[in-house]
Scaffold this motif. Structure first.
Motif, short mmCIF file in Angstrom:
data_model
loop_
_atom_site.label_atom_id
_atom_site.label_comp_id
_atom_site.label_asym_id
_atom_site.label_seq_id
_atom_site.Cartn_x
_atom_site.Cartn_y
_atom_site.Cartn_z
N HIS A 1 -1.55 1.38 -4.55
CA HIS A 1 -0.83 0.11 -4.40
C HIS A 1 0.22 0.01 -5.49
O HIS A 1 0.08 0.59 -6.57
CB HIS A 1 -1.76 -1.10 -4.53
N ASN B 1 -12.85 -0.94 8.61
CA ASN B 1 -12.82 0.20 7.71
C ASN B 1 -14.19 0.79 7.40
O ASN B 1 -14.28 1.97 7.05
CB ASN B 1 -12.09 -0.18 6.42
N ASP C 1 -9.84 8.99 3.32
CA ASP C 1 -9.78 7.66 2.71
C ASP C 1 -10.48 7.73 1.36
O ASP C 1 -11.51 8.41 1.20
CB ASP C 1 -10.46 6.61 3.58
N SER D 1 -7.50 0.84 8.05
CA SER D 1 -7.29 2.29 7.95
C SER D 1 -6.84 2.85 9.29
O SER D 1 -7.39 2.49 10.35
CB SER D 1 -8.59 2.99 7.51
N HIS E 1 -5.98 5.75 -5.62
CA HIS E 1 -5.93 4.45 -4.95
C HIS E 1 -6.30 3.34 -5.90
O HIS E 1 -5.71 3.21 -6.96
CB HIS E 1 -6.77 4.42 -3.67
N ASP E 2 -7.27 2.49 -5.58
CA ASP E 2 -7.57 1.30 -6.40
C ASP E 2 -8.47 1.67 -7.57
O ASP E 2 -9.66 1.32 -7.59
CB ASP E 2 -8.25 0.24 -5.53
N SER F 1 -15.74 4.30 -4.06
CA SER F 1 -14.43 4.85 -4.38
C SER F 1 -14.52 6.28 -4.91
O SER F 1 -15.40 6.61 -5.71
CB SER F 1 -13.73 3.98 -5.42
N ASP G 1 -7.73 -4.65 2.02
CA ASP G 1 -6.47 -5.36 2.22
C ASP G 1 -5.63 -4.81 3.37
O ASP G 1 -4.55 -5.32 3.64
CB ASP G 1 -5.65 -5.37 0.94
N ASP H 1 -5.28 7.84 2.86
CA ASP H 1 -5.22 6.38 2.92
C ASP H 1 -4.13 5.84 3.85
O ASP H 1 -3.32 5.00 3.46
CB ASP H 1 -5.06 5.79 1.51
N HIS I 1 -11.07 0.08 2.54
CA HIS I 1 -10.06 -0.81 1.98
C HIS I 1 -10.31 -2.26 2.37
O HIS I 1 -10.76 -2.55 3.48
CB HIS I 1 -8.67 -0.39 2.47
N SER J 1 0.83 -1.21 0.00
CA SER J 1 0.00 0.00 0.00
C SER J 1 0.86 1.25 0.00
O SER J 1 1.97 1.26 0.53
CB SER J 1 -0.90 0.02 1.25
#
Length: 426
Positions: A345, A402, A210, A219, A302-303, A290, A216, A174, A214, A157
């Motif tokens: 990531h 989270n 954030d 937070s 982020h993702d 997101s 994975d 994040d 998340h 991350s």
């Protein structure tokens, strides 16, 4: 392959063949840094072959591939780390040696050992054109937002502190709360490193943000809120994620109104970090909630989109959608081409160093999930790839933390905290 000696620590060279590694060892080098991406030319040996040749010659080896127009500070710092880890003189190469020398020279400037105005003359003395390095420094000096990244290797991350250099106001984006799933231990080392940076730079935290709940990692937003008093924020559609996971966790007491954060951002909402203007872009696809934060000339994704050699984010979580992600990416790509994009990531494809920064232009030209692909092609590619990916090992652990803004479960009667893992729910 003839190398050019820069100083007693480093020399640079063009592309070596297999025999060149033995020659480097014979010349007294201890390590090789390969700054050339794979696949630039058909006859190029490539990272795997070079690593084997280096090992056969008894040389340490590092892979720090860069494109000349896409060098980032992460590349420069990775190059410096490879030099620092070598047990003797280093030879660094690319196709001609120019990129290798550029990485070295830019590091010298960033650390104050060379003046920006001297970088081209430095290259000329060694027979290299470092005009690209000069342009890199000029572009950097004109950037509106200062961005400091913190890479967390356990979950790959990237956490960020983005600040306004004029007012020293900043936002944390994040942040990661440490968690070891084998022992159940939690910790704050990553978050405390962020706090130490903020203190050393004299920054004031205005926001803790954030991009989504998340799957994975935990937070650290709530921990940092307690330490700094700064408000927390997330996308308004977090309520949809809470509603979804409330049922999965069979959690009647969970509030699904987003009240665990101080502000829920809707698409198009604006706010400020010092003199920096910030805008929120709703970016669903990876999750229902997101968002992208566009802060000055930097966008935090982020993702959604990773660095160009890493493609895009998965869409197979509950509430995910490859079609939605495609449209979110198109909105990001509609930003000015020079906008810096910061991913959350990096999984280091090919064994390269961690990277997290790109640009809209680089994504359009180099990301194989984006360049030359229409929506149908993207959806087919993304769904096929998602079918090959295991679920994140911390998914069921992390989401119950989270979706409450990074709050750990409340202590039970014995003072202990316990996570709840639904069986066969997914």
């Amino acid at each position: 392959m003839t190398s050019v000696r820069v100083n007693e620590l480093i020399s640079v060279a063009g592309q070596p063949d297999a025999a060149g590694f033995a020659a480097f060892a014979a010349e007294g080098f201890a390590a090789v840094i390969n700054a050339r991406p794979d696949g630039e030319e058909p006859e190029q040996p490539g990272n795997t072959a070079e690593k084997a040749s280096a090992a056969a010659a008894g040389l340490a080896y590092s892979f720090v591939p860069v494109k000349g127009t896409e060098i980032t500070e992460a590349d420069i710092r990775a190059f410096q780390a490879a030099m620092a880890g070598a047990k003797g003189p280093v030879v660094a190469h690319c196709k001609s040696g120019t990129r290798a020398l550029t990485l070295y020279a830019l590091g010298e400037v960033l650390d104050g050992r060379m003046k920006p105005g001297d970088i081209e003359a430095f290259g000329q003395k060694l027979g290299f054109d470092l005009a690209g390095a000069r342009r890199w420094l000029e572009k950097r000096s004109g950037q509106a937002a200062d961005v400091k990244a913190f890479f967390e290797p356990r979950t790959c991350s990237v956490q960020y502190v983005v600040s306004d250099p004029a007012t020293k106001r900043c936002a944390i984006i994040d942040p990661v709360l440490d968690f070891d799933e084998m022992s159940g231990a939690t910790g704050t080392a990553n978050a405390d490193a962020i706090l130490a940076h903020i203190k050393s730079e004299g920054l004031t935290v205005e926001w803790i943000l954030d991009t989504h709940p998340h799957a994975d990692h935990f937070s650290a937003a709530h921990y940092l809120h307690e330490k700094t008093g700064a408000p927390t924020g997330i996308g308004a559609h977090v309520t949809d994620v809470q509603t979804l996971w409330k049922e999965i966790y069979n959690w009647p007491a969970l509030k699904t109104d987003g009240s665990q954060w101080d502000r829920l951002f809707a698409d198009g909402d604006t706010f400020e970090i010092g003199a920096l203007k910030a805008r929120v872009m709703f970016s669903p696809g990876h999750t229902l909630a997101s968002v992208t934060y566009l802060i000055g000339d930097a966008a935090f994704l982020h993702d959604t989109v990773f660095t160009p050699d890493s493609g895009t984010a998965r869409t197979d979580f509950p509430g995910g959608s490859a079609s939605s992600l495609w449209h979110s990416i198109q909105a990001i790509l509609s930003l000015p081409e020079e906008i810096r994009l910061f991913s959350g990531h990096d999984y280091q494809p090919g064994g390269r160093h961690p990277r997290w920064e790109s640009t809209v232009a680089a994504q359009k030209s180099s990301n194989p999930h984006i360049s030359g692909i229409d929506e149908a092609g993207f959806v087919a590619l993304r769904q096929a790839r998602d079918r090959t990916l295991p679920k994140p090992k911390l998914m069921l652990h992390a989401l119950q933390v989270n979706i409450r803004g990074g709050r750990l479960p409340e202590p039970e009667g014995n003072g202990g905290r316990y996570l709840k893992i639904p069986l066969d729910a997914l």
